[in-house]
Design a protein around this motif. Structure first.
Motif, PDB file in Angstrom:
ATOM      1  N   PHE A 240      50.027  53.366  77.787  1.00  0.00           N
ATOM      2  CA  PHE A 240      50.466  54.446  76.891  1.00  0.00           C
ATOM      3  C   PHE A 240      51.748  54.063  76.156  1.00  0.00           C
ATOM      4  O   PHE A 240      51.916  54.383  74.979  1.00  0.00           O
ATOM      5  CB  PHE A 240      50.688  55.729  77.691  1.00  0.00           C
ATOM      6  CG  PHE A 240      51.170  56.876  76.846  1.00  0.00           C
ATOM      7  CD1 PHE A 240      50.289  57.584  76.042  1.00  0.00           C
ATOM      8  CD2 PHE A 240      52.521  57.229  76.821  1.00  0.00           C
ATOM      9  CE1 PHE A 240      50.741  58.638  75.238  1.00  0.00           C
ATOM     10  CE2 PHE A 240      52.981  58.265  76.016  1.00  0.00           C
ATOM     11  CZ  PHE A 240      52.077  58.983  75.228  1.00  0.00           C
ATOM     12  N   ASN A 241      52.626  53.371  76.845  1.00  0.00           N
ATOM     13  CA  ASN A 241      53.865  52.927  76.185  1.00  0.00           C
ATOM     14  C   ASN A 241      53.573  51.953  75.049  1.00  0.00           C
ATOM     15  O   ASN A 241      54.324  51.872  74.078  1.00  0.00           O
ATOM     16  CB  ASN A 241      54.799  52.272  77.201  1.00  0.00           C
ATOM     17  CG  ASN A 241      55.438  53.293  78.140  1.00  0.00           C
ATOM     18  OD1 ASN A 241      55.557  54.462  77.784  1.00  0.00           O
ATOM     19  ND2 ASN A 241      55.825  52.854  79.329  1.00  0.00           N
TER      20      ASN A 241
ATOM     21  N   LYS B 200      50.950  66.682  78.234  1.00  0.00           N
ATOM     22  CA  LYS B 200      52.306  66.938  77.762  1.00  0.00           C
ATOM     23  C   LYS B 200      53.338  66.690  78.863  1.00  0.00           C
ATOM     24  O   LYS B 200      54.445  66.238  78.595  1.00  0.00           O
ATOM     25  CB  LYS B 200      52.413  68.377  77.270  1.00  0.00           C
ATOM     26  CG  LYS B 200      51.616  68.642  75.998  1.00  0.00           C
ATOM     27  CD  LYS B 200      51.823  70.066  75.506  1.00  0.00           C
ATOM     28  CE  LYS B 200      51.033  70.328  74.216  1.00  0.00           C
ATOM     29  NZ  LYS B 200      51.214  71.721  73.738  1.00  0.00           N
ATOM     30  N   ILE B 201      52.942  66.988  80.088  1.00  0.00           N
ATOM     31  CA  ILE B 201      53.851  66.768  81.210  1.00  0.00           C
ATOM     32  C   ILE B 201      53.761  65.323  81.692  1.00  0.00           C
ATOM     33  O   ILE B 201      54.781  64.655  81.910  1.00  0.00           O
ATOM     34  CB  ILE B 201      53.524  67.730  82.375  1.00  0.00           C
ATOM     35  CG1 ILE B 201      53.687  69.173  81.917  1.00  0.00           C
ATOM     36  CG2 ILE B 201      54.397  67.432  83.582  1.00  0.00           C
ATOM     37  CD1 ILE B 201      53.271  70.186  82.953  1.00  0.00           C
ATOM     38  N   VAL B 202      52.520  64.836  81.839  1.00  0.00           N
ATOM     39  CA  VAL B 202      52.297  63.512  82.423  1.00  0.00           C
ATOM     40  C   VAL B 202      52.851  62.409  81.535  1.00  0.00           C
ATOM     41  O   VAL B 202      53.638  61.561  81.986  1.00  0.00           O
ATOM     42  CB  VAL B 202      50.792  63.285  82.690  1.00  0.00           C
ATOM     43  CG1 VAL B 202      50.551  61.838  83.137  1.00  0.00           C
ATOM     44  CG2 VAL B 202      50.292  64.256  83.742  1.00  0.00           C
ATOM     45  N   PHE B 203      52.463  62.408  80.286  1.00  0.00           N
ATOM     46  CA  PHE B 203      52.840  61.280  79.440  1.00  0.00           C
ATOM     47  C   PHE B 203      54.248  61.425  78.858  1.00  0.00           C
ATOM     48  O   PHE B 203      54.802  60.476  78.329  1.00  0.00           O
ATOM     49  CB  PHE B 203      51.805  61.081  78.342  1.00  0.00           C
ATOM     50  CG  PHE B 203      50.515  60.537  78.881  1.00  0.00           C
ATOM     51  CD1 PHE B 203      50.398  59.200  79.229  1.00  0.00           C
ATOM     52  CD2 PHE B 203      49.431  61.369  79.091  1.00  0.00           C
ATOM     53  CE1 PHE B 203      49.224  58.704  79.753  1.00  0.00           C
ATOM     54  CE2 PHE B 203      48.249  60.876  79.619  1.00  0.00           C
ATOM     55  CZ  PHE B 203      48.150  59.543  79.963  1.00  0.00           C
ATOM     56  N   LYS B 204      54.818  62.618  79.013  1.00  0.00           N
ATOM     57  CA  LYS B 204      56.227  62.759  78.704  1.00  0.00           C
ATOM     58  C   LYS B 204      57.055  61.991  79.728  1.00  0.00           C
ATOM     59  O   LYS B 204      58.143  61.495  79.437  1.00  0.00           O
ATOM     60  CB  LYS B 204      56.616  64.239  78.735  1.00  0.00           C
ATOM     61  CG  LYS B 204      58.077  64.489  78.395  1.00  0.00           C
ATOM     62  CD  LYS B 204      58.402  65.971  78.469  1.00  0.00           C
ATOM     63  CE  LYS B 204      59.877  66.220  78.184  1.00  0.00           C
ATOM     64  NZ  LYS B 204      60.236  67.659  78.272  1.00  0.00           N
ATOM     65  N   SER B 205      56.459  61.854  80.964  1.00  0.00           N
ATOM     66  CA  SER B 205      57.142  61.117  82.033  1.00  0.00           C
ATOM     67  C   SER B 205      56.820  59.639  82.006  1.00  0.00           C
ATOM     68  O   SER B 205      57.289  58.884  82.850  1.00  0.00           O
ATOM     69  CB  SER B 205      56.721  61.693  83.412  1.00  0.00           C
ATOM     70  OG  SER B 205      56.952  63.074  83.441  1.00  0.00           O
ATOM     71  N   ALA B 206      55.995  59.217  81.056  1.00  0.00           N
ATOM     72  CA  ALA B 206      55.538  57.820  81.063  1.00  0.00           C
ATOM     73  C   ALA B 206      56.628  56.864  80.610  1.00  0.00           C
ATOM     74  O   ALA B 206      56.616  55.686  80.961  1.00  0.00           O
ATOM     75  CB  ALA B 206      54.312  57.669  80.166  1.00  0.00           C
TER      76      ALA B 206
END
Length: 850
Positions: free
Chosen positions: A769-770, A843-849
């Protein structure tokens, strides 16, 4: 982390021959300890040597002269008289004679029709002891008389011969339970000489345990190589390149040899649990190798810098592989928190083996890949990137199909897994804790067949001992001698006597004091000295008589009522105790009729019956039921089942009875016997496993948060683990599979490997994802090589355990079935539920990625 992996890869690719040499020397050196292997299948060793229950059990065996025993049974369904016929009794006589000649058998305590006494009345007030069968019966009338005699003796009836008369038993006490397999084989050889129609059986916990040890040793030599062969075939199907797949096989073999070599070299015995170490490590050791080989084969293209690709692949995978190895080892190291020594050893060495496999993988695989020829690498590419009809691409297509389900039916998957989780939680509440060493064999095994047949005919072949002990303080020789004014002339005699008689138990000391006074009375004494000694003698005799607790008719009556309660419960096939001895002898001293089969009404009368019994051919049999000072007594329980649940029910019944009918003042009740010890270690195991699982769960959760530097990702990593453990144990409860030792240990494997797949998926998803910035594109990429690698690993581990399904031993089969289930479920949860949750909570998961 990357700097560490880069250094290791640089060293291994630049000095590959050094890596080979060091690994070879280490493997051969440590592996040289394996021939020193010692097998141990004694369930007693599930408890520490100083555990109170084990100490008391061994003390009870010593106090009452009890030995572990092999049970030999014969069943004659063909003859209308059952075993009471000339032929069967002759065979029993001959076999008994043969058994008595076997080294390691306790001759004096062997119980057979031909080695016990018939107790009968010789005349009013006179009792006769004669051998029940001094010679084989000459005719059927003599055989019928033996039947009449046995049925009059409750101590023998339904113990030596069944109530239906169809079966007889020989109880073979042995000095060393570790010799039970050898002794049983010699008994079988003697039985094979008979040509009658009877069916012979051999059972008993000692022979079952020793037989299991023998078959376990054989199974170790079969299952581990078969597991290796299975893994080799699977890797060939995945990569279709023999030079390439030799590398993970070297890692697996080195890991198994070094781990087992260290275990044996440190002096540990190989228990049922540690016998599975090789089977556990063989598939687990190749997991990291499969990840490296899978990504290497996907990334490497002909003409590229081989070492650079290897460095890139290992650097990419080093962190998730390190953490999966640590978490997997933590799952097994957590078993060291249990109070069960063999489980502690198992957990410690599997945990070590996992970390050792990781280290070898990181060092050896790059060294091996760096030395592969261009031809082998070109063949690898041709095999893996052909037109898509191979098995490897089939796994890739399956992985992509799972991706479509995971991203296309997110809501439905959450509901489905929610329902499964709820049902699983209910199933966990239905789990029944139970174990029985005899059931470690398949139902058609000769040990299981013998156990079933003999327990159908007899009162039971499983033993438990209820020990009643008078804990009240007894009078001492000093208190006796201090109680009367003593002439000064006897001062020296008094001190010498006290120094002599104080040795041994208190009851024995009083008896010795009586002997000392009696001897002194023969000396030339003054009237004053004689009066003193007579007065002391009267006090000592009274105290000695009162101290013989289990000659008191009221105490014996209590035991008698307890025995009747046990019999009426249906939980106990039969109980034998001191009241049975007293009642039989009392009957024959009186009328010889059933009306006098009762306890005498005075301590002196009880003492007289016991004195008479000691004139039999087997006087020491009395001390199996009471200690010589009559301060402790034993109730021998025969059970038809060795299941923990049944023994627990008996313990509870006795506890309830004592609560409702308190024991006589000063007497305490304790338990001993193998059936009871099994209950104790099972309870310890369940409590210990729960503690270790909770502790490891918390540790792994913290590690996940540290690894991902994110609470969200830490929770996600624990999701497959939580659902897999709950589902597996819920399934166990729903299908009614007993929670036994192998099942308990599987929690460690579930914990370690379920989070393994999650770590790889989450780490790769976050990194992807990054790079892409797109959730949809990230999921599409994840279900290419990463999902394929996870699927390959799940198959390698699951199918790597399939040889266990063909084992003749139930614990191995149990491990094989449930490990395959664990791998399939944890992989499915990882590849279906994680993507669904991550997509829905993007929104929560990939905000933490980041």
């Amino acid at each position: 982390m990357n700097s560490i992996s880069s250094k290791l890869v640089a060293i291994s690719t630049q000095k590959p021959l050094w890596v080979y040499a060091i690994l070879l020397l280490l493997t051969l050196g440590v592996g040289s300890q394996i021939p020193r292997i010692t097998i141990d299948t004694d369930p007693e060793n599930m408890l520490d040597a100083d555990h109170p229950a084990r100490v008391f059990h061994n003390q009870t065996k010593a106090d009452f002269g009890m030995y572990d025993a092999i049970v030999v049974g014969v069943v004659d369904d063909e003859n209308s008289q059952g075993v009471y016929n000339e032929s069967s009794l002759t065979d029993i006589f001959d076999l008994t004679k043969s058994i008595l000649s076997i080294e390691g058998v306790v001759d004096a305590d062997l119980m057979s029709i031909s080695t016990v006494d018939n107790i009968s009345q010789a005349g009013p007030g006179t009792i006769r002891f004669e051998w029940m069968m001094p010679n084989p019966p000459a005719d059927e009338a003599a055989a019928a008389q033996i039947q009449t005699n046995i049925e009059r003796l409750p101590l023998l009836y339904d113990t030596l011969v069944s109530q239906n008369g169809k079966a007889a038993a020989i109880y073979v006490p042995i000095l060393d339970k570790n010799e039970s397999y050898r002794i049983a084989e010699e008994i079988r050889a003697a039985i094979n000489q008979f040509d009658g129609t009877e069916q012979w059986y051999i059972t008993g916990l000692p022979v079952a345990e020793d037989q299991f040890g023998f078959e376990m040793f054989v199974q170790m030599g079969i299952s581990a190589p078969l597991a290796g062969l299975t893994i080799f075939i699977l890797l060939f199907i995945f990569f279709r390149n023999i030079p390439l797949i030799i590398a993970p096989m070297v890692v697996a073999m080195a890991t198994v040899i070094v781990t087992m070599g260290l275990l044996i070299g440190f002096g540990f015995t190989v228990h049922i649990m540690s016998s599975m170490i090789a089977i556990f490590l063989m598939p687990i050791a190749v997991v990291d190798s499969v990840h490296i080989l899978s990504e290497f084969s996907d990334r490497y293209k002909p003409g590229e810098d081989l070492k650079a690709v290897v460095k890139e692949v290992v650097g990419h995978l080093f962190t998730p592989m390190l953490f999966t190895s640590i978490t997997s080892s933590v799952g097994f190291f957590s078993l060291m928190l249990t109070p069960i020594p063999p489980v502690q050893i198992f957990g410690a060495f599997v945990g070590f083996g996992i970390l050792f496999a990781f280290l070898v993988t990181i060092v050896f695989i790059p060294a091996y890949l760096s030395r592969m020829s261009d031809k082998a690498l070109n063949n690898l590419q041709e095999a893996l990137h052909q037109d898509g009809n191979g098995d490897g691409s089939r796994i890739a297509r399956i992985a992509r199909g799972l991706g479509k389900i995971a991203t296309g039916y997110k809501g439905s998957l959450l509901v489905a897994f929610g329902v499964i989780f709820a049902v699983s939680v209910w199933g966990v509440t239905q789990i029944q804790i139970n174990d029985n060493p005899v059931r470690w064999f398949k139902s058609d095994h000769e040990i299981r067949v013998a156990d079933r047949v003999l327990n159908e005919n007899f009162a039971g072949t499983y033993n438990a001992y209820l020990v009643l002990t008078d804990r009240t303080e007894q009078a001492t020789p000093r208190s006796m001698l201090d109680g009367v004014t003593m002439p000064a002339s006897l001062q020296d005699w008094r001190e010498e006597t006290l120094a002599t008689v104080k040795k041994g138990a208190q009851g024995e000391a009083l008896q010795n004091l009586i002997f000392a006074i009696d001897d002194k009375l023969f000396d030339d004494l003054t009237p004053e000295e004689t009066d003193y000694l007579d007065a002391v003698m009267a006090k000592v005799e009274t105290a000695n008589s009162q101290g013989k607790t289990f000659q008191d008719p009221e105490v014996l009556a209590y035991i008698e009522k307890l025995q009747q309660t046990l019999q009426d419960s249906g939980l106990v096939g039969k109980s034998n105790a001191l009241p049975d001895v007293v009642k039989v002898v009392n009957r024959e001293l009186r009328s010889g009729e059933q009306k006098d089969y009762q306890l005498p009404d005075s301590s002196n009368a009880v003492a007289q019956t016991l004195l008479q019994y000691q004139s039999s051919h087997r006087p020491n049999d009395l001390w199996h039921f009471v200690t010589p000072d009559y301060r402790a007594a034993l109730v021998w329980l025969q059970l038809t089942s060795g299941d923990n649940q049944d023994m627990t029910a008996v313990v509870q019944l006795v506890s309830d009875y004592i609560d409702a009918n308190p024991l006589p003042a000063g007497i305490e009740a304790d338990w001993a016997g193998k059936a009871y010890l099994n209950v104790v270690w099972q309870e310890n195991m369940v409590a210990g496993m729960l503690d270790s699982l909770i502790g490891a769960f918390v540790i792994v959760f913290v590690m996940m948060i540290v690894l991902f530097r994110s609470l969200v990702y830490g929770v996600l990593a624990m999701l497959p683990l939580t659902i897999t453990i709950t589902f597996i144990y819920g399934l166990i409860g729903i299908v009614g599979k007993d929670y036994d030792m192998p099942i308990a240990v599987l929690s460690a494997l579930t914990l370690g490997l379920s989070v393994d797949f999650a770590i790889h998926f989450l780490e790769r998803a976050r990194a992807t994802f990054n790079d892409t910035g797109s959730v949809q594109q990230t999921m599409a990429i994840m279900f290419e090589e990463p999902a394929t690698a996870i699927s390959r690993n799940a198959l390698v581990i699951a199918l790597g355990f399939t040889p266990l399904l063909f084992a003749p031993l139930v614990p191995y089969i149990t491990v094989g079935v449930f490990l395959a289930s664990i791998m399939a479920i944890s992989a499915l949860v990882t590849l279906l539920l994680l993507p669904a949750v991550m997509s829905l909570g993007r929104k929560i998961v990939f905000k933490s990625a980041n």
